[in-house]
Design a protein around this motif. Structure first.
Motif, PDB file in Angstrom:
ATOM      1  N   GLN A 159       0.804  -1.219   0.000  1.00  0.00           N
ATOM      2  CA  GLN A 159       0.000   0.000   0.000  1.00  0.00           C
ATOM      3  C   GLN A 159       0.840   1.272   0.000  1.00  0.00           C
ATOM      4  OE1 GLN A 159      -1.698   1.815   3.514  1.00  0.00           O
ATOM      5  NE2 GLN A 159      -1.464  -0.097   4.628  1.00  0.00           N
ATOM      6  N   SER A 160       2.140   1.165   0.287  1.00  0.00           N
ATOM      7  CA  SER A 160       2.986   2.371   0.308  1.00  0.00           C
ATOM      8  C   SER A 160       4.443   1.979   0.116  1.00  0.00           C
ATOM      9  CB  SER A 160       2.808   3.126   1.626  1.00  0.00           C
ATOM     10  OG  SER A 160       3.293   2.352   2.702  1.00  0.00           O
ATOM     11  N   ALA A 161       5.314   3.011   0.150  1.00  0.00           N
ATOM     12  CA  ALA A 161       6.739   2.792  -0.114  1.00  0.00           C
ATOM     13  C   ALA A 161       7.440   1.997   0.976  1.00  0.00           C
ATOM     14  CB  ALA A 161       7.430   4.142  -0.289  1.00  0.00           C
ATOM     15  N   GLY A 218      10.265   8.798   5.090  1.00  0.00           N
ATOM     16  CA  GLY A 218      10.826   8.374   3.814  1.00  0.00           C
ATOM     17  C   GLY A 218       9.882   8.442   2.640  1.00  0.00           C
ATOM     18  N   ALA A 219       8.634   8.797   2.878  1.00  0.00           N
ATOM     19  CA  ALA A 219       7.654   8.844   1.792  1.00  0.00           C
ATOM     20  C   ALA A 219       7.541  10.260   1.248  1.00  0.00           C
ATOM     21  CB  ALA A 219       6.292   8.347   2.283  1.00  0.00           C
ATOM     22  N   TRP A 220       6.867  10.389   0.102  1.00  0.00           N
ATOM     23  CA  TRP A 220       6.660  11.703  -0.496  1.00  0.00           C
ATOM     24  C   TRP A 220       5.938  12.658   0.456  1.00  0.00           C
ATOM     25  CZ3 TRP A 220       4.787   9.554  -5.811  1.00  0.00           C
ATOM     26  CH2 TRP A 220       5.892   9.447  -6.684  1.00  0.00           C
ATOM     27  N   LYS A 260       2.516  10.643  12.508  1.00  0.00           N
ATOM     28  CA  LYS A 260       2.960   9.482  11.733  1.00  0.00           C
ATOM     29  C   LYS A 260       1.793   8.537  11.452  1.00  0.00           C
ATOM     30  CE  LYS A 260       6.505   5.842  11.958  1.00  0.00           C
ATOM     31  NZ  LYS A 260       7.567   5.271  12.824  1.00  0.00           N
ATOM     32  N   LEU A 261       1.407   8.465  10.183  1.00  0.00           N
ATOM     33  CA  LEU A 261       0.290   7.619   9.772  1.00  0.00           C
ATOM     34  C   LEU A 261       0.554   7.042   8.388  1.00  0.00           C
ATOM     35  CD1 LEU A 261      -2.828   9.802  10.732  1.00  0.00           C
ATOM     36  CD2 LEU A 261      -2.168   7.649  11.807  1.00  0.00           C
ATOM     37  N   MET A 262       0.262   5.765   8.224  1.00  0.00           N
ATOM     38  CA  MET A 262       0.291   5.181   6.889  1.00  0.00           C
ATOM     39  C   MET A 262      -0.829   5.818   6.075  1.00  0.00           C
ATOM     40  SD  MET A 262       2.590   2.727   6.328  1.00  0.00           S
ATOM     41  CE  MET A 262       2.000   1.358   5.333  1.00  0.00           C
ATOM     42  N   GLY A 305     -11.403  14.637  10.892  1.00  0.00           N
ATOM     43  CA  GLY A 305     -10.802  15.807  11.526  1.00  0.00           C
ATOM     44  C   GLY A 305      -9.678  15.480  12.487  1.00  0.00           C
ATOM     45  N   SER A 306      -9.226  14.231  12.492  1.00  0.00           N
ATOM     46  CA  SER A 306      -8.129  13.833  13.379  1.00  0.00           C
ATOM     47  C   SER A 306      -6.798  14.413  12.922  1.00  0.00           C
ATOM     48  CB  SER A 306      -8.033  12.308  13.458  1.00  0.00           C
ATOM     49  OG  SER A 306      -9.236  11.748  13.940  1.00  0.00           O
ATOM     50  N   ILE A 307      -6.698  14.742  11.655  1.00  0.00           N
ATOM     51  CA  ILE A 307      -5.537  15.461  11.127  1.00  0.00           C
ATOM     52  C   ILE A 307      -6.074  16.649  10.326  1.00  0.00           C
ATOM     53  CG2 ILE A 307      -3.883  13.559  11.057  1.00  0.00           C
ATOM     54  CD1 ILE A 307      -4.646  13.095   8.134  1.00  0.00           C
ATOM     55  N   ASP A 308      -5.245  17.676  10.216  1.00  0.00           N
ATOM     56  CA  ASP A 308      -5.680  18.908   9.545  1.00  0.00           C
ATOM     57  C   ASP A 308      -5.240  18.973   8.088  1.00  0.00           C
ATOM     58  OD1 ASP A 308      -6.797  20.271  11.963  1.00  0.00           O
ATOM     59  OD2 ASP A 308      -4.711  20.081  12.635  1.00  0.00           O
ATOM     60  N   ALA A 309      -4.228  18.211   7.741  1.00  0.00           N
ATOM     61  CA  ALA A 309      -3.726  18.224   6.366  1.00  0.00           C
ATOM     62  C   ALA A 309      -3.191  16.839   6.023  1.00  0.00           C
ATOM     63  CB  ALA A 309      -2.643  19.275   6.198  1.00  0.00           C
ATOM     64  N   PHE A 310      -3.346  16.475   4.769  1.00  0.00           N
ATOM     65  CA  PHE A 310      -3.049  15.127   4.317  1.00  0.00           C
ATOM     66  C   PHE A 310      -2.188  15.186   3.054  1.00  0.00           C
ATOM     67  CE2 PHE A 310      -5.347  11.006   2.668  1.00  0.00           C
ATOM     68  CZ  PHE A 310      -4.193  10.276   2.878  1.00  0.00           C
ATOM     69  N   PRO A 311      -0.861  15.114   3.190  1.00  0.00           N
ATOM     70  CA  PRO A 311      -0.003  15.074   2.001  1.00  0.00           C
ATOM     71  C   PRO A 311       0.025  13.654   1.455  1.00  0.00           C
ATOM     72  CG  PRO A 311       1.333  15.181   3.995  1.00  0.00           C
ATOM     73  CD  PRO A 311      -0.098  15.126   4.432  1.00  0.00           C
ATOM     74  N   VAL A 312      -0.341  13.491   0.196  1.00  0.00           N
ATOM     75  CA  VAL A 312      -0.498  12.126  -0.315  1.00  0.00           C
ATOM     76  C   VAL A 312      -0.446  12.113  -1.834  1.00  0.00           C
ATOM     77  CG1 VAL A 312      -3.034  12.109  -0.486  1.00  0.00           C
ATOM     78  CG2 VAL A 312      -1.819   9.999   0.224  1.00  0.00           C
ATOM     79  N   TRP A 313      -0.657  10.972  -2.401  1.00  0.00           N
ATOM     80  CA  TRP A 313      -0.606  10.766  -3.846  1.00  0.00           C
ATOM     81  C   TRP A 313      -1.901  10.096  -4.291  1.00  0.00           C
ATOM     82  CZ3 TRP A 313       2.850   9.272  -0.121  1.00  0.00           C
ATOM     83  CH2 TRP A 313       2.694   7.979   0.388  1.00  0.00           C
ATOM     84  N   GLU A 314      -1.963   9.787  -5.584  1.00  0.00           N
ATOM     85  CA  GLU A 314      -3.128   9.096  -6.120  1.00  0.00           C
ATOM     86  C   GLU A 314      -3.113   7.603  -5.745  1.00  0.00           C
ATOM     87  OE1 GLU A 314      -5.674  10.344  -7.327  1.00  0.00           O
ATOM     88  OE2 GLU A 314      -5.233  12.126  -8.488  1.00  0.00           O
TER      89      GLU A 314
END
Length: 314
Positions: free
Chosen positions: A62-64, A135-137, A160-162, A173-182
């Protein structure tokens, strides 16, 4: 014929037959894939593996982070992961080499905020909870945005969250911003109204690594080289058949068709060799990670680049 002579002839026959049987055993390429790259789906949909003189054993992640772990352990021969994920792995001294790169639309990597957020820039996230994975984007994107704005990396509160866990936490609303990919971006924007605060465009290369376990390269060189050429053809097929592929991918990955079409419609993925531009980008990314303290010490990325597969992409 006495029994001794017969026994010797039997042994000789077995000695000849054994290497022939070994030679006949098909090569198996173990490939670590994840949803963002959909490597398996693209090669299967395009049919490019037909007639390949080897078989592929697909491993899905599911991720790097788990891809990196599998590469380090030798559980996969090839793995697809982001540039920073690969750099962190190599910096640990893992037996890996960069043998190719994947490029894509930089807008397929983004920092999302909720639909009702008043944030207009990274400056508006002071003290806010931002998801990341080491280590992820997600980590690199936020750090680069903070640096460009002249802000310290503790300006936000990193959580720190997968990605799959962050995707569930974000709408609550447990986090305010979500940096992620498609496909997380399309899922969040289409179904929860999330908005990209910024994307990787003009912030980071967003290159993806085609990484090999170093111990697999020589024993499986011919198969790896052949697979890279077929993968390039698969990517070209996807670009020429976006909607057809998006619909196939939606069924295969259990995605909503609108998510898949939105994502594939602007993904623009290509694969190619580690050229001078890519090599320079990897070194600059490694240097950036050292400067921000994310990476403990300087890494000479030329030591982890293998350009011997460059002709596979021609």
């Amino acid at each position: 014929m006495n029994l001794t002579r017969l026994f010797r002839r039997s042994l000789a026959a077995l000695a000849i037959a054994a290497p022939l049987a070994q030679a006949a055993d098909p090569t198996v390429l173990r490939i670590g894939d994840q949803n963002y790259y959909n490597v398996r789906a693209s090669v299967e949909a395009s049919g490019v593996l037909e007639g390949a003189p080897y078989t592929v054993d697909w491993k899905h992640f599911q991720s790097a982070a788990p891809v990196a772990e599998a590469l380090e352990a030798g559980a996969v021969d090839l793995g697809f992961l982001g540039d920073s994920g690969f750099i962190f792995l190599a910096a640990k001294g893992a037996p890996v080499k960069l043998i190719g790169v994947s490029r894509q639309n930089p807008d397929t990597i983004a920092l999302l905020v909720p639909k009702d957020s008043t944030a207009k820039s990274i400056e508006d996230l002071k003290g806010k909870k931002v998801a990341y994975w080491p280590g992820a984007w997600s980590q690199q994107l936020t750090l680069r945005a903070l640096e460009k704005a002249g802000l310290p990396h503790d300006y936000v509160e990193f959580v720190k969250l997968m990605p799959i866990d962050a995707a569930a936490a974000f709408p609550r609303g447990s986090i305010d911003a979500f940096p992620v990919w498609e496909p997380y971006i399309s899922q969040q924007t289409l179904f929860s109204g999330a908005k990209p605060l910024l994307t990787a465009r003009d912030l980071m290369p967003g290159l993806s690594s085609i990484a090999a376990n170093a111990d697999s390269i020589e024993p499986k060189r011919a198969a790896i080289a052949d697979f890279l050429g077929r993968l390039q053809k698969a990517r070209a097929w996807v670009e020429a058949n976006k909607e057809t592929y998006a619909d196939l991918w939606a069924k295969k990955a259990n995605l909503d068709q609108s998510v898949s079409r939105n994502w594939i419609g602007h993904a623009n993925m290509t694969v190619g060799p580690v050229d001078e531009s890519a090599a320079r980008d990897y070194q600059e990314t490694a240097d950036f990670l050292v400067e921000t303290g994310a990476l403990a010490k300087k890494l000479d990325t030329s030591s982890i680049v293998d350009t011997s597969f460059s002709k596979s992409f021609e």
